[in-house]
Design an enzyme around this catalytic site. Structure first.
Site, PDB file in Angstrom:
ATOM      1  N   ALA A  66      43.647  83.553  49.840  1.00  0.00           N
ATOM      2  CA  ALA A  66      42.705  84.577  50.306  1.00  0.00           C
ATOM      3  C   ALA A  66      43.528  85.636  51.032  1.00  0.00           C
ATOM      4  O   ALA A  66      44.639  85.362  51.509  1.00  0.00           O
ATOM      5  CB  ALA A  66      41.697  83.941  51.254  1.00  0.00           C
ATOM      6  N   GLU A 114      43.051  76.630  45.154  1.00  0.00           N
ATOM      7  CA  GLU A 114      41.629  76.277  44.982  1.00  0.00           C
ATOM      8  C   GLU A 114      41.073  76.904  43.700  1.00  0.00           C
ATOM      9  O   GLU A 114      40.292  76.282  42.973  1.00  0.00           O
ATOM     10  CB  GLU A 114      40.835  76.747  46.214  1.00  0.00           C
TER      11      GLU A 114
HETATM   12  N1  CO8 Z   1      47.146  87.746  51.930  1.00  0.00           N
HETATM   13  C1  CO8 Z   1      47.539  89.024  52.127  1.00  0.00           C
HETATM   14  N2  CO8 Z   1      48.776  89.465  51.814  1.00  0.00           N
HETATM   15  C2  CO8 Z   1      49.631  88.587  51.288  1.00  0.00           C
HETATM   16  C3  CO8 Z   1      49.293  87.242  51.056  1.00  0.00           C
HETATM   17  C4  CO8 Z   1      47.975  86.834  51.405  1.00  0.00           C
HETATM   18  N3  CO8 Z   1      47.542  85.575  51.189  1.00  0.00           N
HETATM   19  N4  CO8 Z   1      50.380  86.612  50.538  1.00  0.00           N
HETATM   20  C5  CO8 Z   1      51.340  87.530  50.430  1.00  0.00           C
HETATM   21  N5  CO8 Z   1      50.912  88.724  50.890  1.00  0.00           N
HETATM   22  C6  CO8 Z   1      51.649  89.998  50.941  1.00  0.00           C
HETATM   23  C7  CO8 Z   1      52.700  89.986  52.041  1.00  0.00           C
HETATM   24  O1  CO8 Z   1      52.106  90.303  53.289  1.00  0.00           O
HETATM   25  C8  CO8 Z   1      53.640  91.046  51.537  1.00  0.00           C
HETATM   26  O2  CO8 Z   1      53.092  92.305  51.849  1.00  0.00           O
HETATM   27  P1  CO8 Z   1      54.079  93.505  52.360  1.00  0.00           P
HETATM   28  O3  CO8 Z   1      55.004  93.760  51.223  1.00  0.00           O
HETATM   29  O4  CO8 Z   1      53.125  94.613  52.641  1.00  0.00           O
HETATM   30  O5  CO8 Z   1      54.771  92.962  53.554  1.00  0.00           O
HETATM   31  C9  CO8 Z   1      53.604  90.871  50.027  1.00  0.00           C
HETATM   32  O6  CO8 Z   1      52.407  90.140  49.747  1.00  0.00           O
HETATM   33  C10 CO8 Z   1      54.770  90.077  49.485  1.00  0.00           C
HETATM   34  O7  CO8 Z   1      54.834  88.862  50.193  1.00  0.00           O
HETATM   35  P2  CO8 Z   1      56.145  88.330  50.955  1.00  0.00           P
HETATM   36  O8  CO8 Z   1      57.018  89.481  51.346  1.00  0.00           O
HETATM   37  O9  CO8 Z   1      55.700  87.412  52.038  1.00  0.00           O
HETATM   38  O10 CO8 Z   1      56.856  87.538  49.756  1.00  0.00           O
HETATM   39  P3  CO8 Z   1      57.863  86.310  49.911  1.00  0.00           P
HETATM   40  O11 CO8 Z   1      58.452  86.094  48.568  1.00  0.00           O
HETATM   41  O12 CO8 Z   1      58.787  86.496  51.053  1.00  0.00           O
HETATM   42  O13 CO8 Z   1      56.927  85.040  50.289  1.00  0.00           O
HETATM   43  C11 CO8 Z   1      54.974  83.649  50.065  1.00  0.00           C
HETATM   44  C12 CO8 Z   1      55.970  84.594  49.360  1.00  0.00           C
HETATM   45  C13 CO8 Z   1      55.709  82.375  50.495  1.00  0.00           C
HETATM   46  C14 CO8 Z   1      53.889  83.310  49.072  1.00  0.00           C
HETATM   47  C15 CO8 Z   1      54.386  84.358  51.319  1.00  0.00           C
HETATM   48  O14 CO8 Z   1      53.914  85.637  50.928  1.00  0.00           O
HETATM   49  C16 CO8 Z   1      53.246  83.620  51.954  1.00  0.00           C
HETATM   50  O15 CO8 Z   1      53.464  82.652  52.655  1.00  0.00           O
HETATM   51  N6  CO8 Z   1      52.010  84.109  51.745  1.00  0.00           N
HETATM   52  C17 CO8 Z   1      50.817  83.533  52.355  1.00  0.00           C
HETATM   53  C18 CO8 Z   1      50.414  82.254  51.665  1.00  0.00           C
HETATM   54  C19 CO8 Z   1      49.232  81.637  52.371  1.00  0.00           C
HETATM   55  O16 CO8 Z   1      49.288  81.264  53.541  1.00  0.00           O
HETATM   56  N7  CO8 Z   1      48.112  81.499  51.640  1.00  0.00           N
HETATM   57  C20 CO8 Z   1      46.909  80.917  52.147  1.00  0.00           C
HETATM   58  C21 CO8 Z   1      46.017  81.956  52.760  1.00  0.00           C
HETATM   59  S1  CO8 Z   1      44.621  81.243  53.552  1.00  0.00           S
HETATM   60  C22 CO8 Z   1      43.555  80.904  52.267  1.00  0.00           C
HETATM   61  O17 CO8 Z   1      43.838  81.119  51.129  1.00  0.00           O
HETATM   62  C23 CO8 Z   1      42.240  80.322  52.654  1.00  0.00           C
HETATM   63  C24 CO8 Z   1      41.288  80.261  51.462  1.00  0.00           C
HETATM   64  C25 CO8 Z   1      39.892  79.904  51.899  1.00  0.00           C
HETATM   65  C26 CO8 Z   1      39.284  81.009  52.697  1.00  0.00           C
HETATM   66  C27 CO8 Z   1      37.895  80.663  53.073  1.00  0.00           C
HETATM   67  C28 CO8 Z   1      37.138  81.861  53.614  1.00  0.00           C
HETATM   68  C29 CO8 Z   1      36.997  81.895  55.118  1.00  0.00           C
END
Ligand code: CO8
Length: 260
Positions: A66, A114
């Site tokens: 998300a 999910e």
């Molecule tokens: N949301 C928003 N932006 C994101 C997300 C995300 N989930 N994942 C990545 N991005 C963005 C980064 O902020 C970054 O943006 P910018 O270039 O502007 O800084 C861009 O994508 C590229 O990402 P990274 O630079 O971080 O890329 P890396 O290769 O260094 O890392 C990862 C890749 C490991 C995937 C890393 O991006 C990461 O950890 N992302 C988050 C993953 C995460 O925690 N996902 C779970 C989110 S919570 C969720 O999904 C809950 C679902 C249920 C919700 C229920 C409703 C209430």
């Protein structure tokens, strides 16, 4: 209405939906979730679509969860509504009445994992990583991840994945049953489409009843689920496709199913 954040393409009886926000690793914001809901309704309504492939744009990510920008500012009531909306869309996906192949081309994290779990069959690139990292954000899964994951991989493994938040590699995901098959990244989309075309040639009503028998039956007591299966079996026996399938076997030819 056109889509901003996803692509919907057709190749014969197979529709391919691509979540298309590669700059944020295809994170699901509210608009994308709503576009996905609309695309799924289009695909469900269209009888000429018999199977679907779901993937993410770019080489790095299926869906990285998300959108954390939205999660960071949610309120308690808004968060509940957001979770319910996401669950509704994934329910629609799981119960589309046609098989959906997830082509997991990279990160499938949080809401992305999910989303993949709500698909019918999961193929993963050998480079993919899957997990439920919500705990690292002080959150829990909200798109029914706690439930689908424990049903797919068992309670103990689900507990470990959700409590540690640590992602696992595609090969490990295959070993625990989180994905059906791992393929080289370069072949993933072609393999997913090949499988979708193969499933699209099957009798559509029988396909729909198999999905229902397994999806709904798993939530029923065993004896009731068996009666449900028998009822669907009886219904399928009334179809032209059943007559065609059995006749084709006896006449030693390929069946031509019409969905009637
Ligand atoms: N949301 C928003 N932006 C994101 C997300 C995300 N989930 N994942 C990545 N991005 C963005 C980064 O902020 C970054 O943006 P910018 O270039 O502007 O800084 C861009 O994508 C590229 O990402 P990274 O630079 O971080 O890329 P890396 O290769 O260094 O890392 C990862 C890749 C490991 C995937 C890393 O991006 C990461 O950890 N992302 C988050 C993953 C995460 O925690 N996902 C779970 C989110 S919570 C969720 O999904 C809950 C679902 C249920 C919700 C229920 C409703 C209430």
């Amino acid at each position: 209405m056109p889509f901003d954040n996803l692509l919907l393409e057709r190749d014969g009886a197979v529709a391919t939906i691509t979540i298309n926000r590669p700059k944020v690793l295809n994170a699901l914001n509210t608009q994308t979730l709503d576009e996905l809901r609309r695309a799924l309704l289009d695909v469900r309504r269209d009888d000429s679509v018999r199977a679907v492939v779901l993937t993410g744009a770019g080489e790095k990510s299926f869906v990285a969860g998300a959108d954390i920008n939205e999660l960071a500012v949610q309120t308690p009531t808004g968060g509940r509504q957001h979770a319910l909306t996401g669950q509704h869309v994934l329910d629609l996906l799981e119960n589309l009445g046609k098989p959906v192949i997830a082509a997991i081309n990279g990160y499938a994290l949080g809401g992305g994992c999910e989303l993949a779990m709500a698909c019918t069959i999961r193929l993963a690139a050998d480079t993919a990583k899957l997990g439920q990292p919500e705990i690292n954000l002080g959150l829990i899964p909200g798109y029914a991840g706690t439930q689908r994951l424990s049903r797919l991989v068992g309670k103990g493994r689900a507990m470990e994945l959700v409590l540690t938040g640590a992602p696992i590699a595609a090969a490990d995901a295959e070993r625990v049953g989180l994905v059906n098959r791992v393929v080289p990244a370069a072949d993933l989309l072609a393999e997913a489409k090949k499988l979708a075309h193969q499933l699209a040639r099957n009798a559509p009503i029988a396909t729909r009843y198999i999905l229902e028998a397994i999806n709904k039956g798993l939530e029923m007591p065993f004896a009731e689920a068996c009666v449900f299966e028998a009822t669907l079996f009886g219904l399928v026996a009334s179809t032209e496709d059943m007559k065609e399938g059995t006749a084709a076997f006896l006449e030693k030819r390929k069946p031509a199913f019409k969905g009637r």
